[in-house]
Design a protein around this motif. Sequence first.
Motif, short mmCIF file in Angstrom:
data_model
loop_
_atom_site.label_atom_id
_atom_site.label_comp_id
_atom_site.label_asym_id
_atom_site.label_seq_id
_atom_site.Cartn_x
_atom_site.Cartn_y
_atom_site.Cartn_z
N LYS A 181 0.84 -1.19 0.00
CA LYS A 181 0.00 0.00 0.00
C LYS A 181 0.87 1.25 0.00
N GLY A 182 0.37 2.30 -0.57
CA GLY A 182 1.06 3.58 -0.58
C GLY A 182 1.60 3.91 -1.96
N LEU A 183 1.03 4.94 -2.56
CA LEU A 183 1.42 5.34 -3.90
C LEU A 183 2.89 5.76 -3.96
N TRP A 184 3.38 6.43 -2.92
CA TRP A 184 4.77 6.89 -2.93
C TRP A 184 5.74 5.72 -2.97
N ILE A 185 5.34 4.58 -2.40
CA ILE A 185 6.21 3.39 -2.44
C ILE A 185 6.35 2.91 -3.88
N TYR A 186 5.25 2.95 -4.64
CA TYR A 186 5.30 2.53 -6.04
C TYR A 186 6.14 3.48 -6.89
N LEU A 187 6.20 4.73 -6.50
CA LEU A 187 6.94 5.72 -7.28
C LEU A 187 8.40 5.82 -6.86
N VAL A 188 8.65 5.86 -5.56
CA VAL A 188 10.00 6.14 -5.07
C VAL A 188 10.86 4.88 -4.95
N LEU A 189 10.35 3.85 -4.34
CA LEU A 189 11.17 2.66 -4.06
C LEU A 189 11.77 2.02 -5.31
N PRO A 190 10.98 1.71 -6.34
CA PRO A 190 11.59 1.08 -7.52
C PRO A 190 12.63 1.96 -8.21
N VAL A 191 12.33 3.24 -8.34
CA VAL A 191 13.27 4.14 -9.03
C VAL A 191 14.54 4.32 -8.20
N ALA A 192 14.40 4.57 -6.91
CA ALA A 192 15.58 4.79 -6.05
C ALA A 192 16.43 3.53 -5.98
#
Length: 155
Positions: free
Chosen positions: A118-129
Motif C-alpha cells: 500500500k502507498g502510492l509513494w512506495i510505487y513511485l520512489v522505491l523502484p526508481v531509487a
Amino acid sequence: MDAKKGKNWVDIIVSLLVYALAIFVFVASASFKPTADASLNPDVWPRIIAVLMCLVATVQLMNALRGRVTTHVVVANPKEVLCAIALIILYSALLKPVGYIVCSIVLMVCLLRLFHTKGLWIYLVLPVATTLVTYYCFHNLLRVPLPEGLLAFLG
C-alpha cells in the motif's frame, strides 16, 4: 518440520545446491577477461560471493546435521509465488533487449502490486531509487556493465 531432533533434509538439500551453485560461479568466473585498467578484475566479486555462499551453506548444513530446524516455509498464496517466478523469468528474458533500468523498475512495481503493498509513494520512489542506486553501484563502483537496452542512446 517440527522441532524434534533429526536430520532436516530440506536444509541439507538446499545446502548442497548452494555448494553446487557456488562452485559453478567460482569456476565460471575464471573465464572472465581481465580489464585493461588497474581496477579489480571481473572475476574478483563473483569469487568472493561464491566463497561467502559456501560459508553460509556450511553453517546451514552443520545446523541441519545437528538436528536444528532452520528452515520453515509457509506459502500463503501459491498463485502469487508462481506469478512472481513468472515475472522474474520474464525479467530475465527482457533484461538485455529492454535494459536493466527499465526492466528493474517495472519488475519492482509489478512485485509490489502483486504482494499488495500500500502507498502510492512506495510505487513511485522505491523502484526508481533502488534501481538507480544499484545501477550506480554496479556501473561506477564495481565497474560491471549492465544492459542498457532501450536507454542505450543516453550513454
